[in-house]
Motif scaffolding. Structure first.
Motif, mmCIF file in Angstrom:
data_model
loop_
_atom_site.group_PDB
_atom_site.id
_atom_site.type_symbol
_atom_site.label_atom_id
_atom_site.label_comp_id
_atom_site.label_asym_id
_atom_site.label_seq_id
_atom_site.Cartn_x
_atom_site.Cartn_y
_atom_site.Cartn_z
ATOM 1 N N THR A 278 0.776 -1.068 0.145
ATOM 2 C CA THR A 278 -0.229 -0.086 -0.095
ATOM 3 C C THR A 278 1.044 1.061 0.017
ATOM 4 O O THR A 278 1.989 1.345 0.773
ATOM 5 C CB THR A 278 -0.973 0.020 1.344
ATOM 6 O OG1 THR A 278 -0.170 -0.058 2.374
ATOM 7 C CG2 THR A 278 -1.893 -0.873 1.004
ATOM 8 N N ILE A 279 0.489 2.444 -0.690
ATOM 9 C CA ILE A 279 1.416 3.376 -0.844
ATOM 10 C C ILE A 279 0.308 4.575 -0.595
ATOM 11 O O ILE A 279 -1.023 4.435 -0.984
ATOM 12 C CB ILE A 279 1.738 3.531 -2.597
ATOM 13 C CG1 ILE A 279 2.247 2.474 -3.029
ATOM 14 C CG2 ILE A 279 2.275 5.063 -2.476
ATOM 15 C CD1 ILE A 279 3.849 2.456 -2.391
ATOM 16 N N PRO A 280 0.883 5.745 0.310
ATOM 17 C CA PRO A 280 -0.092 6.781 0.572
ATOM 18 C C PRO A 280 -0.561 7.229 -0.880
ATOM 19 O O PRO A 280 0.260 7.511 -1.770
ATOM 20 C CB PRO A 280 0.824 7.781 1.423
ATOM 21 C CG PRO A 280 2.034 6.661 1.928
ATOM 22 C CD PRO A 280 2.098 5.675 0.981
ATOM 23 N N ASN A 281 -1.611 7.965 -0.778
ATOM 24 C CA ASN A 281 -2.399 8.821 -1.969
ATOM 25 C C ASN A 281 -1.433 9.905 -2.444
ATOM 26 O O ASN A 281 -1.320 9.819 -3.561
ATOM 27 C CB ASN A 281 -3.654 9.129 -1.667
ATOM 28 C CG ASN A 281 -4.822 8.252 -1.711
ATOM 29 O OD1 ASN A 281 -4.642 7.196 -2.322
ATOM 30 N ND2 ASN A 281 -5.789 8.419 -1.204
ATOM 31 N N ASP A 282 -0.880 10.510 -1.398
ATOM 32 C CA ASP A 282 -0.094 11.620 -1.681
ATOM 33 C C ASP A 282 1.273 11.466 -2.415
ATOM 34 O O ASP A 282 1.955 12.259 -2.931
ATOM 35 C CB ASP A 282 0.003 12.677 -0.640
ATOM 36 C CG ASP A 282 0.635 12.116 0.480
ATOM 37 O OD1 ASP A 282 0.909 10.800 0.597
ATOM 38 O OD2 ASP A 282 1.348 12.766 1.248
ATOM 39 N N ASN A 310 -7.839 1.670 -7.973
ATOM 40 C CA ASN A 310 -8.446 2.869 -7.957
ATOM 41 C C ASN A 310 -8.606 3.299 -6.567
ATOM 42 O O ASN A 310 -8.542 2.734 -5.482
ATOM 43 C CB ASN A 310 -9.862 2.976 -8.478
ATOM 44 C CG ASN A 310 -9.736 2.501 -10.247
ATOM 45 O OD1 ASN A 310 -8.612 2.947 -10.665
ATOM 46 N ND2 ASN A 310 -10.476 1.889 -10.762
ATOM 47 N N ALA A 311 -8.551 4.680 -6.264
ATOM 48 C CA ALA A 311 -8.826 5.158 -5.192
ATOM 49 C C ALA A 311 -10.184 5.112 -4.314
ATOM 50 O O ALA A 311 -11.061 5.070 -5.197
ATOM 51 C CB ALA A 311 -8.692 6.851 -5.223
ATOM 52 N N THR A 312 -10.120 4.470 -3.243
ATOM 53 C CA THR A 312 -11.430 4.241 -2.754
ATOM 54 C C THR A 312 -11.824 5.556 -1.621
ATOM 55 O O THR A 312 -11.030 5.918 -1.069
ATOM 56 C CB THR A 312 -11.465 2.972 -1.817
ATOM 57 O OG1 THR A 312 -10.342 3.065 -0.872
ATOM 58 C CG2 THR A 312 -11.532 1.622 -2.461
ATOM 59 N N GLU A 313 -13.007 5.870 -1.615
ATOM 60 C CA GLU A 313 -13.536 6.825 -0.890
ATOM 61 C C GLU A 313 -13.168 6.528 0.684
ATOM 62 O O GLU A 313 -13.591 5.557 1.258
ATOM 63 C CB GLU A 313 -15.176 7.089 -0.966
ATOM 64 C CG GLU A 313 -15.586 8.699 -0.576
ATOM 65 C CD GLU A 313 -17.166 8.707 -0.969
ATOM 66 O OE1 GLU A 313 -17.450 9.489 -0.233
ATOM 67 O OE2 GLU A 313 -17.607 8.018 -1.655
ATOM 68 N N GLY A 314 -12.763 7.561 1.358
ATOM 69 C CA GLY A 314 -12.503 7.567 2.879
ATOM 70 C C GLY A 314 -11.117 7.055 3.208
ATOM 71 O O GLY A 314 -10.744 6.942 4.194
ATOM 72 N N SER A 315 -10.321 6.527 2.113
ATOM 73 C CA SER A 315 -8.957 5.849 2.357
ATOM 74 C C SER A 315 -8.017 6.583 1.848
ATOM 75 O O SER A 315 -8.071 7.277 0.862
ATOM 76 C CB SER A 315 -8.904 4.524 1.489
ATOM 77 O OG SER A 315 -7.697 3.900 1.740
ATOM 78 N N SER A 316 -7.016 6.798 2.731
ATOM 79 C CA SER A 316 -5.848 7.577 2.429
ATOM 80 C C SER A 316 -4.581 7.034 1.720
ATOM 81 O O SER A 316 -3.637 7.245 1.607
ATOM 82 C CB SER A 316 -5.174 8.152 3.774
ATOM 83 O OG SER A 316 -4.745 7.221 4.626
ATOM 84 N N GLU A 317 -4.961 5.724 1.403
ATOM 85 C CA GLU A 317 -3.842 4.854 0.752
ATOM 86 C C GLU A 317 -4.461 4.009 -0.746
ATOM 87 O O GLU A 317 -5.676 3.918 -0.666
ATOM 88 C CB GLU A 317 -3.444 3.753 1.816
ATOM 89 C CG GLU A 317 -2.522 3.869 2.816
ATOM 90 C CD GLU A 317 -2.274 3.216 3.788
ATOM 91 O OE1 GLU A 317 -1.123 3.110 4.453
ATOM 92 O OE2 GLU A 317 -2.990 2.119 4.098
ATOM 93 N N ARG A 318 -3.447 3.766 -1.490
ATOM 94 C CA ARG A 318 -3.867 2.767 -2.761
ATOM 95 C C ARG A 318 -2.969 1.648 -2.734
ATOM 96 O O ARG A 318 -2.014 1.643 -2.239
ATOM 97 C CB ARG A 318 -3.399 3.705 -3.874
ATOM 98 C CG ARG A 318 -4.007 5.013 -4.102
ATOM 99 C CD ARG A 318 -5.550 5.000 -4.828
ATOM 100 N NE ARG A 318 -5.143 4.823 -6.278
ATOM 101 C CZ ARG A 318 -5.063 5.706 -7.063
ATOM 102 N NH1 ARG A 318 -4.812 6.986 -6.819
ATOM 103 N NH2 ARG A 318 -4.774 5.365 -8.528
#
Length: 350
Positions: A278-282, A310-318
């Motif tokens: 898992t990788i942080p969204n930013d 794909n990015a999931t709502e409410g999650s800060s990770e991908r």
């Protein structure tokens, strides 16, 4: 009298002039599929040889009668001016930089080129309008010095003619040890029984002998694959791989300071497995790159299949899913880590 004969090409003397060029300059001289250098050889009548090797610098040797040498030099100087003109069309620079060529001259002839109290070199500068600089130190492991000439193509051609006269009048004394550029010490990664060197942003398969050495080292010492552990940047020159012999090869190439030694799995045809991280969204942007360029490079270099959820709502990770052999997975993980590290620290590791 000798100078006028040389200038008119009437002196039937065979000369050899060596030039030191950077890779980009060599590429310009060679041209697409070698067409430019072929044309230069045919039109000048000079022999033009380019040294082999994966080096930042290459030696271009021009041999032939004086008139053929001057024609070859003229073609090279005008080609470089054309390159400068083309590069300026995409740049904001207003003043046009001069054409620059670097000759490699035996040190024993440099005294004659400089002259007593610098009189000869001053005369050449004034009569041709070219700038001429003779390096104070000899080039590494040689008895040759670099002589840098810069100016307009016409000034350079006149300057080369005068330098040729000096070289004909004052042959080298004693044996000359020619300068041979050293190959670039590029970082090496071993993965799946294949050695790769990093050139720019790409992993290029390394020559066969290195791969064979690596395979030999791997056969000598049985070890288990790295499995699901994430390769880390080595903090020092510590061994980072179960096969000490493998790392000795790396150490000889001075690669451990840049890249960890990756030796997962004995066999490139090992069964495929899957690893997730898992990788942080930013930070996901630095892994993907503009229009997916970075992730495509990582896929190509590692040979692994890499899917980013794909990015999931409410999650800060991908979530990233990597599929391939243990070797593919470890190399992909390493390259992803390198991208993250360069983003976080600003090192620009890849």
């Amino acid at each position: 009298e000798m100078e006028s004969k040389v200038s008119e090409g009437g002196l039937n003397v065979t000369l050899t002039i060596r030039l030191l060029m950077h890779g980009k300059e060599v590429g310009s001289i060679i041209g697409k599929k070698g067409e430019t250098v072929k044309k230069m050889r045919e039109e000048s009548g000079a022999r033009i040889n380019i040294s082999e090797g994966n080096c930042p610098e290459r030696i271009v040797t021009i041999t032939g009668p004086t008139d053929a040498i001057f024609k070859a030099f003229a073609m090279i100087a005008y080609k470089f001016e054309e390159d400068i003109t083309n590069s300026m069309s995409n740049s904001t620079a207003t003043s046009k930089p001069p054409v620059t060529l670097r000759l490699v001259v035996p040190a024993s002839q440099c005294g004659s080129l400089i002259g007593k109290g610098g009189s000869k070199i001053k005369e050449i500068r004034e009569s041709t309008g070219a700038q001429v600089q003779v390096a104070g130190d000899m080039l590494p492991n040689s008895t040759e010095r670099a002589v840098t000439i810069s100016g307009t193509p016409d000034a350079i051609i006149q300057c080369v003619k005068q330098i040729c006269v000096v070289m004909l009048e004052s042959p080298p004394k004693g044996a000359t040890i020619p300068y041979r550029p050293k190959p670039a010490s590029t970082p090496v990664i071993f993965a799946g029984g294949q050695a790769y060197t990093i050139q720019g942003q790409y992993a290029i398969p390394h020559p066969d002998q290195l791969t064979k050495l690596h395979q030999l080292a791997m056969q000598q010492t049985p070890f288990t694959p790295l499995g699901q552990t994430t390769p880390a940047f080595p903090e020092s020159r510590d061994l980072c791989c179960p096969s000490a012999q493998c790392c000795c090869i790396q150490r000889g190439l001075e690669a451990l300071t840049v890249f960890p030694c990756i030796c997962p799995g004995l066999d490139a045809s090992a069964p495929a497995s899957t690893h997730e991280l898992t990788i942080p969204n930013d930070l996901i942007g630095c892994i993907i790159g503009r229009q997916g360029t970075k992730i495509n490079e990582i896929r190509q270099m590692s040979g692994a299949q890499i899917k980013i959820a794909n990015a999931t709502e409410g999650s800060s990770e991908r979530q990233i899913t990597i599929t391939g052999t243990p070797a593919n997975i470890s190399l992909a993980q390493y390259l992803i880590n390198a991208r993250l590290t360069s983003e976080v620290t600003g090192m620009g590791a890849l």
